[in-house]
Design a protein around this motif. Structure first.
Motif, PDB file in Angstrom:
ATOM      1  N   UNK A 122      -8.500  -2.439  14.297  1.00  0.00           N
ATOM      2  CA  UNK A 122      -7.745  -1.561  15.201  1.00  0.00           C
ATOM      3  C   UNK A 122      -6.826  -2.355  16.118  1.00  0.00           C
ATOM      4  N   UNK A 123      -7.126  -3.637  16.344  1.00  0.00           N
ATOM      5  CA  UNK A 123      -6.300  -4.491  17.184  1.00  0.00           C
ATOM      6  C   UNK A 123      -6.557  -4.370  18.669  1.00  0.00           C
ATOM      7  N   UNK A 124      -7.396  -3.452  19.083  1.00  0.00           N
ATOM      8  CA  UNK A 124      -7.621  -3.206  20.510  1.00  0.00           C
ATOM      9  C   UNK A 124      -8.086  -4.453  21.264  1.00  0.00           C
ATOM     10  N   UNK A 125      -8.840  -5.307  20.614  1.00  0.00           N
ATOM     11  CA  UNK A 125      -9.361  -6.504  21.261  1.00  0.00           C
ATOM     12  C   UNK A 125      -8.255  -7.514  21.570  1.00  0.00           C
ATOM     13  N   UNK A 126      -7.139  -7.453  20.873  1.00  0.00           N
ATOM     14  CA  UNK A 126      -6.107  -8.481  20.984  1.00  0.00           C
ATOM     15  C   UNK A 126      -4.768  -7.987  21.526  1.00  0.00           C
TER      16      UNK A 126
ATOM     17  N   UNK B 292       0.471  -8.537  23.163  1.00  0.00           N
ATOM     18  CA  UNK B 292      -0.508  -8.898  22.123  1.00  0.00           C
ATOM     19  C   UNK B 292      -0.647 -10.407  21.970  1.00  0.00           C
ATOM     20  N   UNK B 293      -1.791 -10.818  21.515  1.00  0.00           N
ATOM     21  CA  UNK B 293      -2.039 -12.224  21.188  1.00  0.00           C
ATOM     22  C   UNK B 293      -0.927 -12.705  20.254  1.00  0.00           C
ATOM     23  N   UNK B 294      -0.424 -13.911  20.443  1.00  0.00           N
ATOM     24  CA  UNK B 294       0.660 -14.396  19.590  1.00  0.00           C
ATOM     25  C   UNK B 294       0.263 -14.555  18.122  1.00  0.00           C
ATOM     26  N   UNK B 295      -1.032 -14.507  17.834  1.00  0.00           N
ATOM     27  CA  UNK B 295      -1.503 -14.663  16.465  1.00  0.00           C
ATOM     28  C   UNK B 295      -1.837 -13.337  15.779  1.00  0.00           C
ATOM     29  N   UNK B 296      -1.688 -12.244  16.487  1.00  0.00           N
ATOM     30  CA  UNK B 296      -1.973 -10.925  15.928  1.00  0.00           C
ATOM     31  C   UNK B 296      -0.756 -10.401  15.168  1.00  0.00           C
TER      32      UNK B 296
ATOM     33  N   UNK C 245      -4.369  -7.613  12.033  1.00  0.00           N
ATOM     34  CA  UNK C 245      -5.184  -8.727  11.550  1.00  0.00           C
ATOM     35  C   UNK C 245      -4.838 -10.000  12.314  1.00  0.00           C
ATOM     36  N   UNK C 246      -5.765 -10.909  12.319  1.00  0.00           N
ATOM     37  CA  UNK C 246      -5.630 -12.186  13.017  1.00  0.00           C
ATOM     38  C   UNK C 246      -5.159 -13.243  12.021  1.00  0.00           C
TER      39      UNK C 246
ATOM     40  N   UNK D  38      -2.018 -11.808  25.254  1.00  0.00           N
ATOM     41  CA  UNK D  38      -0.967 -12.837  25.256  1.00  0.00           C
ATOM     42  C   UNK D  38      -1.064 -13.767  26.460  1.00  0.00           C
ATOM     43  N   UNK D  39      -1.333 -13.235  27.635  1.00  0.00           N
ATOM     44  CA  UNK D  39      -1.353 -14.094  28.822  1.00  0.00           C
ATOM     45  C   UNK D  39      -2.527 -15.069  28.823  1.00  0.00           C
ATOM     46  N   UNK D  40      -3.528 -14.807  28.000  1.00  0.00           N
ATOM     47  CA  UNK D  40      -4.702 -15.683  27.940  1.00  0.00           C
ATOM     48  C   UNK D  40      -4.666 -16.664  26.772  1.00  0.00           C
TER      49      UNK D  40
END
Length: 94
Positions: free
Chosen positions: A8-12, A65-69, A77-78, A16-18
């Motif tokens: 779902x991507x909710x965790x990521x 979002x995380x830069x790897x998502x 997906x990661x 981005x700031x972390x």
């Protein structure tokens, strides 16, 4: 209860700031800092995900979002799943 990933991507979507890429060694390897836990780790983009990782514009609608998502049709997906930081490995989706 099954705690497997539903993609779902909710965790990521707000990480981005972390998740800080401190230094890149080529396009597939990056030295990173996960600032919440101060964990430093080496992120390796999976070979199957390198093309998707190169497409930075694909995540423009998710600027936090995380830069790897990355997104694949309707799921996420990661791209560094096998080398993700310990915090991500221990995350349990609720």
């Amino acid at each position: 209860m099954d705690k497997s990933c539903t993609r779902c991507g909710k965790c990521c979507l707000h990480m981005r700031r972390y998740m800080v890429i401190e230094r890149s060694i080529g396009e597939a390897q990056h030295y990173c800092l996960f600032s919440l836990t101060k964990e430093r780790f080496r992120a390796r983009i999976g070979e199957d995900y390198l093309t998707a990782f190169r497409d930075k514009d694909s995540m423009n609608q998710y600027p936090e979002a995380c830069p790897f998502l990355r997104q694949d049709q309707e799921s996420f997906y990661c791209t560094i799943y096998s080398s993700r930081p310990e915090h991500c490995k221990k995350f349990i989706c609720s």
